[in-house]
Design an enzyme around this catalytic site. Structure first.
Site, PDB file in Angstrom:
ATOM      1  N   HIS A  94     -25.322   1.553 -24.538  1.00  0.00           N
ATOM      2  CA  HIS A  94     -25.579   0.567 -25.586  1.00  0.00           C
ATOM      3  C   HIS A  94     -24.462  -0.491 -25.625  1.00  0.00           C
ATOM      4  CE1 HIS A  94     -28.553   0.271 -28.962  1.00  0.00           C
ATOM      5  NE2 HIS A  94     -27.687  -0.626 -29.382  1.00  0.00           N
ATOM      6  N   TYR A 133     -37.344   0.635 -31.367  1.00  0.00           N
ATOM      7  CA  TYR A 133     -36.578   1.538 -32.213  1.00  0.00           C
ATOM      8  C   TYR A 133     -37.609   2.309 -33.019  1.00  0.00           C
ATOM      9  CZ  TYR A 133     -31.771  -0.072 -31.549  1.00  0.00           C
ATOM     10  OH  TYR A 133     -30.532  -0.334 -31.036  1.00  0.00           O
ATOM     11  N   LYS A 143     -34.219   4.336 -22.783  1.00  0.00           N
ATOM     12  CA  LYS A 143     -32.971   3.551 -22.640  1.00  0.00           C
ATOM     13  C   LYS A 143     -31.847   4.235 -23.405  1.00  0.00           C
ATOM     14  CE  LYS A 143     -30.922  -0.952 -23.658  1.00  0.00           C
ATOM     15  NZ  LYS A 143     -30.097  -0.752 -24.861  1.00  0.00           N
ATOM     16  N   SER A 160     -36.179  -7.032 -28.295  1.00  0.00           N
ATOM     17  CA  SER A 160     -35.734  -5.998 -29.239  1.00  0.00           C
ATOM     18  C   SER A 160     -36.685  -5.864 -30.431  1.00  0.00           C
ATOM     19  CB  SER A 160     -34.336  -6.374 -29.755  1.00  0.00           C
ATOM     20  OG  SER A 160     -33.972  -5.563 -30.849  1.00  0.00           O
ATOM     21  N   THR A 182     -35.368   3.212 -27.140  1.00  0.00           N
ATOM     22  CA  THR A 182     -33.914   3.399 -27.181  1.00  0.00           C
ATOM     23  C   THR A 182     -33.604   4.769 -27.775  1.00  0.00           C
ATOM     24  OG1 THR A 182     -33.532   1.050 -27.261  1.00  0.00           O
ATOM     25  CG2 THR A 182     -31.761   2.445 -28.097  1.00  0.00           C
TER      26      THR A 182
HETATM   27  C1  FNR Z   1     -27.429  -4.747 -28.002  1.00  0.00           C
HETATM   28  N1  FNR Z   1     -28.111  -3.669 -27.443  1.00  0.00           N
HETATM   29  C2  FNR Z   1     -29.335  -3.300 -27.962  1.00  0.00           C
HETATM   30  N2  FNR Z   1     -30.043  -2.291 -27.381  1.00  0.00           N
HETATM   31  C3  FNR Z   1     -31.259  -1.951 -27.862  1.00  0.00           C
HETATM   32  O1  FNR Z   1     -31.876  -1.046 -27.314  1.00  0.00           O
HETATM   33  N3  FNR Z   1     -31.789  -2.630 -28.930  1.00  0.00           N
HETATM   34  C4  FNR Z   1     -31.146  -3.643 -29.551  1.00  0.00           C
HETATM   35  O2  FNR Z   1     -31.647  -4.238 -30.502  1.00  0.00           O
HETATM   36  C5  FNR Z   1     -29.850  -3.979 -29.086  1.00  0.00           C
HETATM   37  N4  FNR Z   1     -29.132  -4.953 -29.692  1.00  0.00           N
HETATM   38  C6  FNR Z   1     -27.961  -5.384 -29.152  1.00  0.00           C
HETATM   39  C7  FNR Z   1     -27.301  -6.475 -29.713  1.00  0.00           C
HETATM   40  C8  FNR Z   1     -26.152  -6.963 -29.106  1.00  0.00           C
HETATM   41  C9  FNR Z   1     -25.472  -8.153 -29.695  1.00  0.00           C
HETATM   42  C10 FNR Z   1     -25.637  -6.344 -27.940  1.00  0.00           C
HETATM   43  C11 FNR Z   1     -24.402  -6.868 -27.265  1.00  0.00           C
HETATM   44  C12 FNR Z   1     -26.267  -5.243 -27.406  1.00  0.00           C
HETATM   45  C13 FNR Z   1     -27.608  -3.035 -26.198  1.00  0.00           C
HETATM   46  C14 FNR Z   1     -28.102  -3.806 -24.967  1.00  0.00           C
HETATM   47  O3  FNR Z   1     -29.475  -3.633 -24.783  1.00  0.00           O
HETATM   48  C15 FNR Z   1     -27.401  -3.370 -23.676  1.00  0.00           C
HETATM   49  O4  FNR Z   1     -27.514  -1.973 -23.545  1.00  0.00           O
HETATM   50  C16 FNR Z   1     -25.937  -3.778 -23.575  1.00  0.00           C
HETATM   51  O5  FNR Z   1     -25.727  -5.035 -24.160  1.00  0.00           O
HETATM   52  C17 FNR Z   1     -25.486  -3.800 -22.141  1.00  0.00           C
HETATM   53  O6  FNR Z   1     -24.127  -4.078 -22.036  1.00  0.00           O
HETATM   54  P1  FNR Z   1     -23.527  -5.546 -21.748  1.00  0.00           P
HETATM   55  O7  FNR Z   1     -24.342  -6.185 -20.647  1.00  0.00           O
HETATM   56  O8  FNR Z   1     -23.596  -6.299 -23.032  1.00  0.00           O
HETATM   57  O9  FNR Z   1     -22.117  -5.242 -21.322  1.00  0.00           O
HETATM   58  C1  LAC Z   2     -27.009  -3.206 -32.010  1.00  0.00           C
HETATM   59  C2  LAC Z   2     -28.324  -2.644 -32.409  1.00  0.00           C
HETATM   60  C3  LAC Z   2     -29.093  -3.352 -33.408  1.00  0.00           C
HETATM   61  O1  LAC Z   2     -26.465  -2.728 -31.001  1.00  0.00           O
HETATM   62  O2  LAC Z   2     -29.025  -2.247 -31.313  1.00  0.00           O
HETATM   63  O3  LAC Z   2     -26.434  -4.038 -32.724  1.00  0.00           O
END
Ligand code: FNR
Ligand code: LAC
Length: 397
Positions: free
Chosen positions: A295, A172, A271, A149, A198
């Site tokens: 997300h 991002y 994404k 990330s 994203t």
């Molecule tokens: C995320 N996700 C996410 N996506 C992204 O593009 N950049 C990021 O920094 C983050 N940060 C993030 C933090 C946390 C704690 C979570 C749970 C999720 C979304 C992540 O990439 C993904 O799309 C989802 O987590 C998929 O769903 P599941 O497997 O958690 O159910």
């Molecule tokens: C999140 C961001 C930082 O889902 O992607 O917390």
């Protein structure tokens, strides 16, 4: 952690310790003492993803738990992301020689041992003191591709220097274009193999668990890729009384994707595509891949489960560009269903964070290996011995 001790748990869980989310543990233990009453001495005693989830809840601080496990508003899409998998049934097959199962796939011209990647997740030091460094070690040992990330708490360069496994960088796009360009150049220089942009977060959804838990990045945890900038110590959360965040660009549009593609030689994936019309546009724009994602249900509540969106996206762009999916995957059977509906690969988010919180690098590797074994088992029971042999007839109709 090799041995489960309360000291280690406290270190992992941060200042609030395990007692914050599990008062019974602090009542029966003191720092330094080995705890025979612990229901999960180490990750060897955790067998599936729900086991890891329960164990993580017990060791994480309430704030970290709220951040990771929480989602937007009423968390309806969070529930749907899981439930939609439950409603899909698998068609078992008998009398097929399944003595060899081959899970290899080719993605972006490279071979992966199996089609499960680690989704980008921010702030991993909230789950474990070593944060992303522990995750990348777990990914190394499980041969998993890790998507790092922009909001990592270890710099992308430090993660890359510990990696033996392929890394992709999640971008991002920043309001400051020159800085965005710099992030892309750094990812290229550090050897990242793809850029995952994203596109589902011009603003964040209202996340009430986070808000109630008073989310702030604890002192000593920084957004390491933004080091030296005013935003390195802030958080993703909106600035007071607005819906906007300082490190998310709410003006991002298709022309920025064209610009990004013009400044990098890395393959660019989008994404957070959730609408078949956007998938169509993405394929026409010539991106290297699409990730169907909401997300992890953290933004637009009551948007559909990603596994329900996937077939409509495939109907529009299947065969033109690789389509990956994430959201709600907790079982190897879920992975098989996603592949059957046309996904080239899947990503998992929360499950490996749970592994990280419970047992660092070992926990991450365990979570991935559990899913991998469950996938192999499901493939065998459905009579499929290779990924290309998985098609929609795996789903019972
Ligand atoms: C995320 N996700 C996410 N996506 C992204 O593009 N950049 C990021 O920094 C983050 N940060 C993030 C933090 C946390 C704690 C979570 C749970 C999720 C979304 C992540 O990439 C993904 O799309 C989802 O987590 C998929 O769903 P599941 O497997 O958690 O159910
Ligand atoms: C999140 C961001 C930082 O889902 O992607 O917390």
């Amino acid at each position: 952690m090799a041995e489960w001790s309360i000291a280690a748990v406290l270190k992992t869980a941060g200042p609030q310790g395990p007692g914050g989310s599990n008062p019974s543990l602090s009542a029966i233990s003191s720092p330094g003492m080995k705890c025979p009453l612990m229901p999960f001495p180490n990750s060897k005693d955790l067998f599936d993803i729900p086991d890891f989830e329960r164990a993580a809840k017990a060791v994480m601080s309430p704030m970290a738990w709220a951040y990771v496990a929480g989602a937007a508003a009423d968390e309806i899409t969070l529930r749907w992301n899981h439930e939609a998998y439950e409603h899909l049934r698998l068609a078992a097959r008998a009398l097929v020689d399944v003595s060899k199962i081959d899970t290899r796939v080719t993605l972006l011209g490279r071979e992966l041992a199996y089609p499960i990647l680690l989704a980008p997740t921010a702030y991993q030091k909230l789950a474990h003191p070593d944060g992303e460094l522990a995750t990348v070690k777990g990914a190394n040992s499980a041969e998993a591709t890790m998507v790092v990330s922009t909001m990592s708490t270890v710099s992308m360069e430090d993660i890359a220097s510990s990696a033996t496994t392929p890394l992709w960088f999640q971008l991002y796009v920043q309001p400051d274009q020159a800085f965005t360009q710099d992030l892309v150049a750094r990812a290229e220089a550090a050897g990242y193999q793809a850029l995952v942009v994203t596109v589902d977060t011009p603003v964040l959804g209202p996340r009430y668990q986070e808000l109630r838990a008073g989310f702030t990045l604890p002192a000593g945890i920084e957004r390491a890729n933004l080091r030296g900038r005013a935003t390195s110590t802030g958080s993703h959360r909106p600035t007071e009384a607005t819906i906007y965040s300082q490190t998310l660009d709410s003006r991002l549009t298709w022309k920025d994707i064209d610009w990004l593609r013009s400044i990098t030689k890395l393959p660019v994936l989008l994404k957070g595509i959730q609408n078949p019309d956007d998938a169509d546009k993405a394929a026409q724009s010539g991106v290297a891949g699409i990730i169907v994602s909401n997300h992890g249900a953290r933004n637009l509540d009551t948007s559909p489960a990603t596994i329900d969106v996937l077939p409509r996206v495939i109907a529009k762009v299947g065969g033109k560009t690789p389509v990956l999916v994430d959201g709600g995957i907790r079982r190897g059977t879920d992975v098989l269903k996603a592949l059957a509906l046309g996904a080239s690969a899947v990503l998992i988010g929360r499950p490996y964070i749970y592994g990280l919180a419970v047992d660092g690098a070992n926990g991450v590797a365990s979570v991935v290996n559990i899913l991998r074994r469950e996938l192999e088992s499901a493939m065998a029971l459905c009579g499929r011995t290779s990924i290309p042999s998985i098609d929609s007839s795996v789903i019972w109709k």
